[in-house]
Design a protein around this motif. Structure first.
Motif, PDB file in Angstrom:
ATOM      1  N   SER A 133      -8.697   1.847   4.588  1.00  0.00           N
ATOM      2  CA  SER A 133      -9.862   0.978   4.457  1.00  0.00           C
ATOM      3  C   SER A 133     -10.001   0.147   5.727  1.00  0.00           C
ATOM      4  O   SER A 133      -9.018  -0.072   6.438  1.00  0.00           O
ATOM      5  CB  SER A 133      -9.691   0.044   3.256  1.00  0.00           C
ATOM      6  N   PRO A 134     -11.200  -0.324   6.028  1.00  0.00           N
ATOM      7  CA  PRO A 134     -11.376  -1.171   7.222  1.00  0.00           C
ATOM      8  C   PRO A 134     -10.467  -2.397   7.214  1.00  0.00           C
ATOM      9  O   PRO A 134      -9.915  -2.768   8.244  1.00  0.00           O
ATOM     10  CB  PRO A 134     -12.855  -1.567   7.162  1.00  0.00           C
ATOM     11  N   PHE A 135     -10.273  -3.006   6.051  1.00  0.00           N
ATOM     12  CA  PHE A 135      -9.378  -4.160   5.948  1.00  0.00           C
ATOM     13  C   PHE A 135      -7.952  -3.774   6.328  1.00  0.00           C
ATOM     14  O   PHE A 135      -7.287  -4.481   7.087  1.00  0.00           O
ATOM     15  CB  PHE A 135      -9.410  -4.713   4.516  1.00  0.00           C
ATOM     16  N   ASP A 136      -7.468  -2.643   5.821  1.00  0.00           N
ATOM     17  CA  ASP A 136      -6.114  -2.207   6.125  1.00  0.00           C
ATOM     18  C   ASP A 136      -5.968  -1.839   7.604  1.00  0.00           C
ATOM     19  O   ASP A 136      -4.938  -2.113   8.211  1.00  0.00           O
ATOM     20  CB  ASP A 136      -5.716  -1.020   5.247  1.00  0.00           C
ATOM     21  N   LEU A 137      -6.999  -1.236   8.178  1.00  0.00           N
ATOM     22  CA  LEU A 137      -6.951  -0.911   9.611  1.00  0.00           C
ATOM     23  C   LEU A 137      -6.811  -2.175  10.452  1.00  0.00           C
ATOM     24  O   LEU A 137      -6.074  -2.195  11.435  1.00  0.00           O
ATOM     25  CB  LEU A 137      -8.193  -0.129  10.023  1.00  0.00           C
ATOM     26  N   LEU A 138      -7.514  -3.228  10.066  1.00  0.00           N
ATOM     27  CA  LEU A 138      -7.387  -4.496  10.798  1.00  0.00           C
ATOM     28  C   LEU A 138      -5.974  -5.052  10.675  1.00  0.00           C
ATOM     29  O   LEU A 138      -5.419  -5.564  11.650  1.00  0.00           O
ATOM     30  CB  LEU A 138      -8.406  -5.511  10.287  1.00  0.00           C
ATOM     31  N   LYS A 139      -5.389  -4.936   9.505  1.00  0.00           N
ATOM     32  CA  LYS A 139      -4.020  -5.409   9.306  1.00  0.00           C
ATOM     33  C   LYS A 139      -3.031  -4.578  10.117  1.00  0.00           C
ATOM     34  O   LYS A 139      -2.137  -5.115  10.753  1.00  0.00           O
ATOM     35  CB  LYS A 139      -3.627  -5.333   7.823  1.00  0.00           C
ATOM     36  N   LEU A 140      -3.217  -3.247  10.105  1.00  0.00           N
ATOM     37  CA  LEU A 140      -2.322  -2.363  10.852  1.00  0.00           C
ATOM     38  C   LEU A 140      -2.401  -2.627  12.344  1.00  0.00           C
ATOM     39  O   LEU A 140      -1.419  -2.483  13.059  1.00  0.00           O
ATOM     40  CB  LEU A 140      -2.652  -0.903  10.551  1.00  0.00           C
ATOM     41  N   ALA A 195      -2.720   8.271  -1.442  1.00  0.00           N
ATOM     42  CA  ALA A 195      -2.206   7.185  -0.597  1.00  0.00           C
ATOM     43  C   ALA A 195      -3.364   6.378  -0.015  1.00  0.00           C
ATOM     44  O   ALA A 195      -4.369   6.927   0.421  1.00  0.00           O
ATOM     45  CB  ALA A 195      -1.348   7.756   0.522  1.00  0.00           C
ATOM     46  N   LYS A 196      -3.193   5.085   0.002  1.00  0.00           N
ATOM     47  CA  LYS A 196      -4.216   4.187   0.542  1.00  0.00           C
ATOM     48  C   LYS A 196      -4.275   4.249   2.061  1.00  0.00           C
ATOM     49  O   LYS A 196      -5.311   3.967   2.660  1.00  0.00           O
ATOM     50  CB  LYS A 196      -3.956   2.743   0.094  1.00  0.00           C
ATOM     51  N   ILE A 197      -3.148   4.580   2.694  1.00  0.00           N
ATOM     52  CA  ILE A 197      -3.090   4.736   4.144  1.00  0.00           C
ATOM     53  C   ILE A 197      -2.488   6.108   4.438  1.00  0.00           C
ATOM     54  O   ILE A 197      -1.423   6.437   3.914  1.00  0.00           O
ATOM     55  CB  ILE A 197      -2.228   3.636   4.803  1.00  0.00           C
ATOM     56  N   ARG A 208       0.830  -1.207   0.000  1.00  0.00           N
ATOM     57  CA  ARG A 208       0.000   0.000   0.000  1.00  0.00           C
ATOM     58  C   ARG A 208       0.860   1.251   0.000  1.00  0.00           C
ATOM     59  O   ARG A 208       1.943   1.277   0.609  1.00  0.00           O
ATOM     60  CB  ARG A 208      -0.884   0.073   1.258  1.00  0.00           C
ATOM     61  N   THR A 209       0.353   2.291  -0.640  1.00  0.00           N
ATOM     62  CA  THR A 209       0.992   3.592  -0.538  1.00  0.00           C
ATOM     63  C   THR A 209       0.654   4.179   0.821  1.00  0.00           C
ATOM     64  O   THR A 209      -0.418   3.925   1.376  1.00  0.00           O
ATOM     65  CB  THR A 209       0.507   4.533  -1.654  1.00  0.00           C
ATOM     66  N   LEU A 210       1.576   4.950   1.375  1.00  0.00           N
ATOM     67  CA  LEU A 210       1.428   5.500   2.708  1.00  0.00           C
ATOM     68  C   LEU A 210       1.843   6.966   2.702  1.00  0.00           C
ATOM     69  O   LEU A 210       2.869   7.320   2.118  1.00  0.00           O
ATOM     70  CB  LEU A 210       2.333   4.726   3.674  1.00  0.00           C
ATOM     71  N   ALA A 211       1.030   7.801   3.330  1.00  0.00           N
ATOM     72  CA  ALA A 211       1.372   9.211   3.522  1.00  0.00           C
ATOM     73  C   ALA A 211       1.412   9.490   5.013  1.00  0.00           C
ATOM     74  O   ALA A 211       0.588   8.981   5.773  1.00  0.00           O
ATOM     75  CB  ALA A 211       0.337  10.111   2.845  1.00  0.00           C
ATOM     76  N   CYS A 212       2.382  10.285   5.433  1.00  0.00           N
ATOM     77  CA  CYS A 212       2.499  10.710   6.826  1.00  0.00           C
ATOM     78  C   CYS A 212       2.480  12.233   6.812  1.00  0.00           C
ATOM     79  O   CYS A 212       3.411  12.876   6.313  1.00  0.00           O
ATOM     80  CB  CYS A 212       3.792  10.181   7.426  1.00  0.00           C
ATOM     81  N   ARG A 213       1.409  12.798   7.347  1.00  0.00           N
ATOM     82  CA  ARG A 213       1.212  14.250   7.322  1.00  0.00           C
ATOM     83  C   ARG A 213       1.488  14.825   8.705  1.00  0.00           C
ATOM     84  O   ARG A 213       0.892  14.395   9.690  1.00  0.00           O
ATOM     85  CB  ARG A 213      -0.202  14.552   6.865  1.00  0.00           C
ATOM     86  N   ILE A 214       2.380  15.799   8.759  1.00  0.00           N
ATOM     87  CA  ILE A 214       2.793  16.426  10.010  1.00  0.00           C
ATOM     88  C   ILE A 214       2.127  17.792  10.085  1.00  0.00           C
ATOM     89  O   ILE A 214       2.521  18.733   9.392  1.00  0.00           O
ATOM     90  CB  ILE A 214       4.332  16.578  10.075  1.00  0.00           C
ATOM     91  N   THR A 215       1.098  17.892  10.923  1.00  0.00           N
ATOM     92  CA  THR A 215       0.235  19.069  10.930  1.00  0.00           C
ATOM     93  C   THR A 215       0.918  20.344  11.396  1.00  0.00           C
ATOM     94  O   THR A 215       0.713  21.402  10.805  1.00  0.00           O
ATOM     95  CB  THR A 215      -1.010  18.823  11.800  1.00  0.00           C
ATOM     96  N   ASP A 216       1.730  20.275  12.441  1.00  0.00           N
ATOM     97  CA  ASP A 216       2.311  21.502  12.987  1.00  0.00           C
ATOM     98  C   ASP A 216       3.442  22.064  12.133  1.00  0.00           C
ATOM     99  O   ASP A 216       3.754  23.249  12.219  1.00  0.00           O
ATOM    100  CB  ASP A 216       2.772  21.314  14.435  1.00  0.00           C
ATOM    101  N   LEU A 217       4.031  21.240  11.279  1.00  0.00           N
ATOM    102  CA  LEU A 217       5.092  21.715  10.392  1.00  0.00           C
ATOM    103  C   LEU A 217       4.597  21.990   8.982  1.00  0.00           C
ATOM    104  O   LEU A 217       5.317  22.596   8.186  1.00  0.00           O
ATOM    105  CB  LEU A 217       6.240  20.688  10.338  1.00  0.00           C
ATOM    106  N   GLY A 218       3.400  21.500   8.671  1.00  0.00           N
ATOM    107  CA  GLY A 218       2.862  21.682   7.328  1.00  0.00           C
ATOM    108  C   GLY A 218       3.632  20.923   6.263  1.00  0.00           C
ATOM    109  O   GLY A 218       3.727  21.364   5.120  1.00  0.00           O
ATOM    110  N   VAL A 219       4.182  19.773   6.649  1.00  0.00           N
ATOM    111  CA  VAL A 219       4.935  18.944   5.707  1.00  0.00           C
ATOM    112  C   VAL A 219       4.345  17.539   5.691  1.00  0.00           C
ATOM    113  O   VAL A 219       3.558  17.174   6.556  1.00  0.00           O
ATOM    114  CB  VAL A 219       6.444  18.866   6.054  1.00  0.00           C
TER     115      VAL A 219
END
Length: 112
Positions: free
Chosen positions: A101-108, A66-68, A33-44
């Motif tokens: 997705s619910p399936f991915d959340l269960l895997k995570l 990103a899927k996740i 799966r593609t993954l994005a990590c968003r950092i709110t306080d830095l805006g990156v």
């Protein structure tokens, strides 16, 4: 507030930790799966791929498709990776949000 470089290093450390435990990680999280990590306080943001329990190809920038997607603050990301912040507690207190997705959340969840 942690810096962009500290966040990048935290993600690299997480990738190394998963690689060190590759066989166990693959059993627990066998996704591509593609993954994005968003950092709110830095805006990156950063993005990469979860492949066979490994975090790969981490680069700067967001991936809106990103899927996740994980969203948190810089300090919370660093604390999560270091083990100073409990993942489940961060999720329930909304210090961390995950869009998948619910399936991915269960895997995570198997990583907890």
């Amino acid at each position: 507030m942690a810096t962009v470089e500290e966040c990048r290093q935290a993600l690299d450390d997480l990738a190394k930790r998963l690689a060190t435990n590759a066989e166990d990680a693959r059993k627990r999280l066998n996704l591509d799966r593609t993954l994005a990590c968003r950092i709110t306080d830095l805006g990156v943001a950063f993005h990469g791929r979860l492949v066979g329990g490994q975090l790969r190809d981490i680069t700067d920038g967001d991936d809106p498709t990103a899927k996740i997607a994980l969203t948190t603050t810089s300090d919370d990301l660093v604390a999560l990776v270091k083990g100073d912040l409990n993942f489940a507690r961060a999720l329930s207190s909304r210090q961390l949000s995950i869009s998948a997705s619910p399936f991915d959340l269960l895997k995570l969840r198997k990583l907890l």
